[in-house]
Motif scaffolding. Structure first.
Motif, PDB file in Angstrom:
ATOM      1  N   GLU A 193       0.820  -1.087   0.098  1.00  0.00           N
ATOM      2  CA  GLU A 193       0.009   0.014  -0.104  1.00  0.00           C
ATOM      3  C   GLU A 193       0.788   1.183   0.004  1.00  0.00           C
ATOM      4  N   TRP A 194       1.892   1.336   0.791  1.00  0.00           N
ATOM      5  CA  TRP A 194       2.668   2.571   0.577  1.00  0.00           C
ATOM      6  C   TRP A 194       3.701   2.445  -0.346  1.00  0.00           C
ATOM      7  N   ARG A 195       4.006   1.265  -0.858  1.00  0.00           N
ATOM      8  CA  ARG A 195       4.635   1.358  -2.487  1.00  0.00           C
ATOM      9  C   ARG A 195       3.871   1.889  -3.314  1.00  0.00           C
ATOM     10  N   GLY A 196       2.640   1.861  -3.424  1.00  0.00           N
ATOM     11  CA  GLY A 196       1.766   2.322  -4.273  1.00  0.00           C
ATOM     12  C   GLY A 196       1.583   3.787  -3.868  1.00  0.00           C
ATOM     13  N   LYS A 197       1.509   4.095  -2.948  1.00  0.00           N
ATOM     14  CA  LYS A 197       1.428   5.582  -2.484  1.00  0.00           C
ATOM     15  C   LYS A 197       2.344   6.412  -2.919  1.00  0.00           C
ATOM     16  N   LEU A 198       3.856   5.736  -2.616  1.00  0.00           N
ATOM     17  CA  LEU A 198       5.030   6.412  -3.257  1.00  0.00           C
ATOM     18  C   LEU A 198       4.941   6.484  -4.635  1.00  0.00           C
ATOM     19  N   GLN A 199       4.753   5.643  -5.359  1.00  0.00           N
ATOM     20  CA  GLN A 199       4.674   5.544  -6.609  1.00  0.00           C
ATOM     21  C   GLN A 199       3.759   6.743  -7.363  1.00  0.00           C
ATOM     22  N   GLU A 200       2.413   6.885  -6.799  1.00  0.00           N
ATOM     23  CA  GLU A 200       1.605   7.877  -7.054  1.00  0.00           C
ATOM     24  C   GLU A 200       2.349   9.262  -6.811  1.00  0.00           C
ATOM     25  N   TYR A 201       2.838   9.313  -5.623  1.00  0.00           N
ATOM     26  CA  TYR A 201       3.582  10.572  -5.460  1.00  0.00           C
ATOM     27  C   TYR A 201       4.654  10.924  -6.421  1.00  0.00           C
ATOM     28  N   MET A 257      11.845   4.979 -12.783  1.00  0.00           N
ATOM     29  CA  MET A 257      12.601   5.538 -13.678  1.00  0.00           C
ATOM     30  C   MET A 257      12.338   4.732 -14.949  1.00  0.00           C
ATOM     31  N   MET A 258      12.303   3.528 -14.753  1.00  0.00           N
ATOM     32  CA  MET A 258      12.036   2.640 -15.985  1.00  0.00           C
ATOM     33  C   MET A 258      10.880   3.102 -16.817  1.00  0.00           C
ATOM     34  N   ALA A 259       9.905   3.126 -15.923  1.00  0.00           N
ATOM     35  CA  ALA A 259       8.626   3.662 -16.939  1.00  0.00           C
ATOM     36  C   ALA A 259       8.504   5.031 -17.283  1.00  0.00           C
ATOM     37  N   LEU A 260       9.390   6.008 -16.517  1.00  0.00           N
ATOM     38  CA  LEU A 260       9.606   7.342 -17.443  1.00  0.00           C
ATOM     39  C   LEU A 260      10.589   7.080 -18.492  1.00  0.00           C
ATOM     40  N   GLN A 261      11.530   6.325 -18.394  1.00  0.00           N
ATOM     41  CA  GLN A 261      12.463   6.212 -19.563  1.00  0.00           C
ATOM     42  C   GLN A 261      11.569   5.493 -20.830  1.00  0.00           C
ATOM     43  N   ASP A 262      10.684   4.562 -20.484  1.00  0.00           N
ATOM     44  CA  ASP A 262       9.695   4.067 -21.554  1.00  0.00           C
ATOM     45  C   ASP A 262       8.775   5.190 -22.171  1.00  0.00           C
ATOM     46  N   VAL A 292      14.121   2.184  -3.151  1.00  0.00           N
ATOM     47  CA  VAL A 292      14.899   2.092  -4.238  1.00  0.00           C
ATOM     48  C   VAL A 292      14.165   1.429  -5.196  1.00  0.00           C
ATOM     49  N   GLN A 293      13.432   0.431  -5.073  1.00  0.00           N
ATOM     50  CA  GLN A 293      12.761  -0.418  -5.854  1.00  0.00           C
ATOM     51  C   GLN A 293      11.639   0.503  -6.611  1.00  0.00           C
ATOM     52  N   VAL A 294      11.090   1.059  -5.812  1.00  0.00           N
ATOM     53  CA  VAL A 294       9.846   2.080  -6.331  1.00  0.00           C
ATOM     54  C   VAL A 294      10.688   2.986  -7.522  1.00  0.00           C
ATOM     55  N   VAL A 324       8.532  13.769   3.009  1.00  0.00           N
ATOM     56  CA  VAL A 324       7.389  13.090   2.607  1.00  0.00           C
ATOM     57  C   VAL A 324       7.189  11.824   3.354  1.00  0.00           C
ATOM     58  N   ASP A 325       5.692  11.858   3.807  1.00  0.00           N
ATOM     59  CA  ASP A 325       5.388  10.632   4.715  1.00  0.00           C
ATOM     60  C   ASP A 325       5.463   9.290   3.826  1.00  0.00           C
ATOM     61  N   GLU A 326       5.110   9.282   2.599  1.00  0.00           N
ATOM     62  CA  GLU A 326       5.219   8.165   1.801  1.00  0.00           C
ATOM     63  C   GLU A 326       6.629   7.451   1.613  1.00  0.00           C
ATOM     64  N   PHE A 327       7.438   8.632   1.597  1.00  0.00           N
ATOM     65  CA  PHE A 327       8.806   7.859   1.571  1.00  0.00           C
ATOM     66  C   PHE A 327       9.339   7.585   2.952  1.00  0.00           C
ATOM     67  N   GLN A 328       9.071   8.048   4.101  1.00  0.00           N
ATOM     68  CA  GLN A 328       9.185   7.711   5.353  1.00  0.00           C
ATOM     69  C   GLN A 328       8.820   6.555   5.904  1.00  0.00           C
ATOM     70  N   LYS A 329       7.678   5.982   5.421  1.00  0.00           N
ATOM     71  CA  LYS A 329       7.008   4.899   5.969  1.00  0.00           C
ATOM     72  C   LYS A 329       7.622   3.476   5.275  1.00  0.00           C
ATOM     73  N   LEU A 330       8.457   3.827   4.275  1.00  0.00           N
ATOM     74  CA  LEU A 330       8.772   2.677   3.594  1.00  0.00           C
ATOM     75  C   LEU A 330      10.771   2.471   3.931  1.00  0.00           C
ATOM     76  N   ASP A 331      11.178   1.192   4.093  1.00  0.00           N
ATOM     77  CA  ASP A 331      12.612   1.170   4.516  1.00  0.00           C
ATOM     78  C   ASP A 331      12.964   1.635   3.005  1.00  0.00           C
ATOM     79  N   GLU A 332      14.484   1.500   3.224  1.00  0.00           N
ATOM     80  CA  GLU A 332      15.260   2.377   1.953  1.00  0.00           C
ATOM     81  C   GLU A 332      15.355   1.360   0.733  1.00  0.00           C
TER      82      GLU A 332
END
Length: 189
Positions: free
Chosen positions: A77-85, A127-132, A120-122, A108-116
């Motif tokens: 859930e938090w990974r999805g929120k970070l992706q949206e952010y 970045m891969m989606a942006l490059q595409d 990094v994976q998000v 940013v709360d979405e960033f703080q709730k996840l481990d590093e």
């Protein structure tokens, strides 16, 4: 029939352990603690020590799996929120580094709730989606440019064909004269 009874018995045993409020405050309950807490329960006393240990270990494993599933769901859930952010951040470009992103997202709360590692994976996925997306945009622009060039060539060819029919230009004429004549005609049109 025997396995159905065993499963029902296990479930009632698990319900008994779930309902024991003494374990609610203990993060990692031990069999010895359970034996002390449940000594007065007739269901607990009906089993021998080995059966109690086996069922208790199964209950612990089940609780651990439930906690892992809940934790994974929470992380997803938090990974999805970070992706949206990240998708809403217009300042992120292909050359944005992880260090720069970390410094910009430090509060940013979405960033703080996840481990590093999750962050990094998000970031890598983003970045891969942006490059595409950028590659697709470039391909679309190139395709549009080629269509415009083709349309312009066809239009120029039509102009030259018309001028050839009208006698303004002829086959042995130098190409620079044809261009000057075409420019003069296009200005007059």
């Amino acid at each position: 029939f025997h396995s159905v009874v065993c499963v029902q018995y296990e479930e009632s045993f698990f319900i008994m352990l779930d309902s024991c409020t003494s374990f609610a405050s203990v993060n990692d309950p031990r069999f010895e603690e359970a034996d002390v807490f449940l000594a007065g329960d007739s269901r607990w006393s009906a089993l021998d020590v080995k059966e109690k240990e086996v069922l208790f270990d199964k209950w612990i494993d089940r609780k651990f799996e439930e906690m892992e599933r809940a934790d994974e769901q929470h992380r997803a859930e938090w990974r999805g929120k970070l992706q949206e952010y990240l998708e809403g951040c217009s300042w992120i470009a292909l050359d944005t580094t992880w260090a720069r992103l970390q410094s910009r997202l430090s509060g940013v709360d979405e960033f703080q709730k996840l481990d590093e590692l999750d962050c990094v994976q998000v970031f890598d996925q983003f970045m891969m989606a942006l490059q595409d997306k950028i590659s697709q945009d470039r391909e679309n622009q190139e395709e549009t440019r080629k269509k415009v060039e083709t349309r312009n060539r066809v239009a120029l060819r039509k102009i030259f064909d018309q001028q050839l029919r009208d006698g303004v230009i002829y086959a042995k004429q130098h190409w620079k004269v044809c261009v000057v004549v075409s420019d003069a005609i296009s200005i007059n049109i």
